[in-house]
Scaffold this active site. Sequence first.
Site, PDB file in Angstrom:
ATOM      1  N   GLU A 169      -4.161   7.459  -4.505  1.00 10.52           N
ATOM      2  CA  GLU A 169      -4.412   6.912  -5.840  1.00 10.52           C
ATOM      3  C   GLU A 169      -5.739   7.449  -6.395  1.00 10.52           C
ATOM      4  O   GLU A 169      -6.664   7.708  -5.622  1.00 10.52           O
ATOM      5  CB  GLU A 169      -4.468   5.383  -5.761  1.00 10.52           C
ATOM      6  CG  GLU A 169      -3.155   4.742  -5.394  1.00 10.52           C
ATOM      7  CD  GLU A 169      -3.246   3.242  -5.191  1.00 10.52           C
ATOM      8  OE1 GLU A 169      -4.298   2.664  -5.484  1.00 10.52           O
ATOM      9  OE2 GLU A 169      -2.280   2.653  -4.727  1.00 10.52           O
ATOM     10  N   HIS A 188      -1.686   0.238  -9.771  1.00 10.97           N
ATOM     11  CA  HIS A 188      -2.299  -0.690  -8.813  1.00 10.97           C
ATOM     12  C   HIS A 188      -2.909  -1.866  -9.578  1.00 10.97           C
ATOM     13  O   HIS A 188      -4.097  -2.164  -9.486  1.00 10.97           O
ATOM     14  CB  HIS A 188      -3.359   0.013  -7.970  1.00 10.97           C
ATOM     15  CG  HIS A 188      -3.659  -0.714  -6.691  1.00 10.97           C
ATOM     16  ND1 HIS A 188      -4.017  -0.079  -5.531  1.00 10.97           N
ATOM     17  CD2 HIS A 188      -3.670  -2.025  -6.388  1.00 10.97           C
ATOM     18  CE1 HIS A 188      -4.238  -0.970  -4.576  1.00 10.97           C
ATOM     19  NE2 HIS A 188      -4.042  -2.171  -5.083  1.00 10.97           N
ATOM     20  N   ARG A 209       0.855  -1.178   0.000  1.00  6.38           N
ATOM     21  CA  ARG A 209       0.000   0.000   0.000  1.00  6.38           C
ATOM     22  C   ARG A 209       0.895   1.233   0.000  1.00  6.38           C
ATOM     23  O   ARG A 209       1.998   1.217   0.543  1.00  6.38           O
ATOM     24  CB  ARG A 209      -0.889   0.017   1.254  1.00  6.38           C
ATOM     25  CG  ARG A 209      -2.071  -0.957   1.208  1.00  6.38           C
ATOM     26  CD  ARG A 209      -3.133  -0.510   0.236  1.00  6.38           C
ATOM     27  NE  ARG A 209      -4.361  -1.307   0.313  1.00  6.38           N
ATOM     28  CZ  ARG A 209      -4.606  -2.353  -0.456  1.00  6.38           C
ATOM     29  NH1 ARG A 209      -3.678  -2.762  -1.321  1.00  6.38           N
ATOM     30  NH2 ARG A 209      -5.746  -3.004  -0.364  1.00  6.38           N
TER      31      ARG A 209
HETATM   32  C1  8YV Z   1      -7.322  -4.739  -5.735  1.00  4.83           C
HETATM   33  C2  8YV Z   1      -5.772  -4.999  -3.763  1.00  4.83           C
HETATM   34  O1  8YV Z   1      -6.840  -4.051  -6.841  1.00  4.83           O
HETATM   35  O2  8YV Z   1      -6.394  -7.106  -3.001  1.00  4.83           O
HETATM   36  C3  8YV Z   1      -6.137  -5.947  -2.688  1.00  4.83           C
HETATM   37  O3  8YV Z   1      -6.139  -5.509  -1.516  1.00  4.83           O
HETATM   38  O4  8YV Z   1      -5.192  -3.996  -3.522  1.00  4.83           O
HETATM   39  C4  8YV Z   1      -6.093  -5.343  -5.166  1.00  4.83           C
HETATM   40  O5  8YV Z   1      -6.165  -6.721  -5.331  1.00  4.83           O
HETATM   41  C5  8YV Z   1      -8.092  -3.743  -4.904  1.00  4.83           C
HETATM   42  O6  8YV Z   1      -8.710  -4.405  -3.874  1.00  4.83           O
HETATM   43  C6  8YV Z   1      -9.113  -3.043  -5.775  1.00  4.83           C
HETATM   44  O7  8YV Z   1      -9.568  -1.900  -5.064  1.00  4.83           O
END
Ligand code: 8YV
Length: 311
Positions: free
Chosen positions: A260, A278, A231
């Site tokens: 983001e 992302h 993150r």
């Molecule tokens: C997704 C992610 O892009 O799994 C996660 O926590 O960061 C990614 O797999 C995200 O959840 C989409 O908002």
Amino acid sequence: MSGPVLLLSPLHEPTQARLEERYTVHPLYKAADRAALLASLAGQCEVAVTTGGRGIDAATMAALPGLRLVACFGVGVDAIDLAYCKAHGIAVTNTPDVLTDDVADLAIALLLASLRQVVAGDRWVREGQWVSRGPMPINRGLAGLRIGIVGLGRIGAAIALRCTAFRTQIAYHGPNRKPVDWPYYPDLLELARWSDVLIAASPGGEATRGLVSRQVLEALGPDGHFINIARGSVVDQAALIELLSSGGVAGAGLDVFDNEPHVPAELIAMPQVVLQPHQASATRGTRDAMGGLVLDNLEAWFAGKALVTPV
Ligand code: 8YV
């Protein structure tokens, strides 16, 4: 038996289509009057679906006193107010395991792209610099490097396993020692001093906010590369920008950012940084599997059965 479902963010299209086939879905992100929509659902909506990036805050959940389940499309639940959920008996599910390989693969892609300047090399050819200026400056190979993994969870361990195939040395940092042969560094600063590359794979949230600090990045040093598939909150992004600019860190490969999708112009301008929007879990198979878990959890919930992937 099923009820209305509040949807906080658009989903992977095939998943959203299946969700809308099975449930009455109320897209909060499309509501002209969010408060009015929430008020209209207040007494009847037990389930909310969100994503790792969008989460759900306490105010939204407080407007839905009947809420009993938050199903997250994503493994990271740091954008969900888990304390509120616990205090109010709201179950939370996520989508672990099905995305581990793709996220680990992208970490390796960013690592190689950063060390070997893959994006800069592509530009070197496309822009005719190979013709006008000759060979691109040499860069750094991966074999033999010391790789520090920050967070040896499912994704961190998958990254470490991939790194063994490149004949690297591996060590890790995290809150607890793990039953693995790789050296454990309880002090991240010491790991950074040892490492040629730091790869952030820890969960997001308050416990890891700014974990990769200016001091840690300075310990990684001017030949060091930083990779982030965790993150944006895990790293001091301003310090990273300053150290990349000053040569205090050699390069970076970043899939996640503060705020983001807005990425600082300084990072966009840096040839020594490889950027991704992302995308780590964004493959057809993985997103289908993530959506399947969300739908399986809703089906279990409405059937009064045990949740499939409770957090
Ligand atoms: C997704 C992610 O892009 O799994 C996660 O926590 O960061 C990614 O797999 C995200 O959840 C989409 O908002």
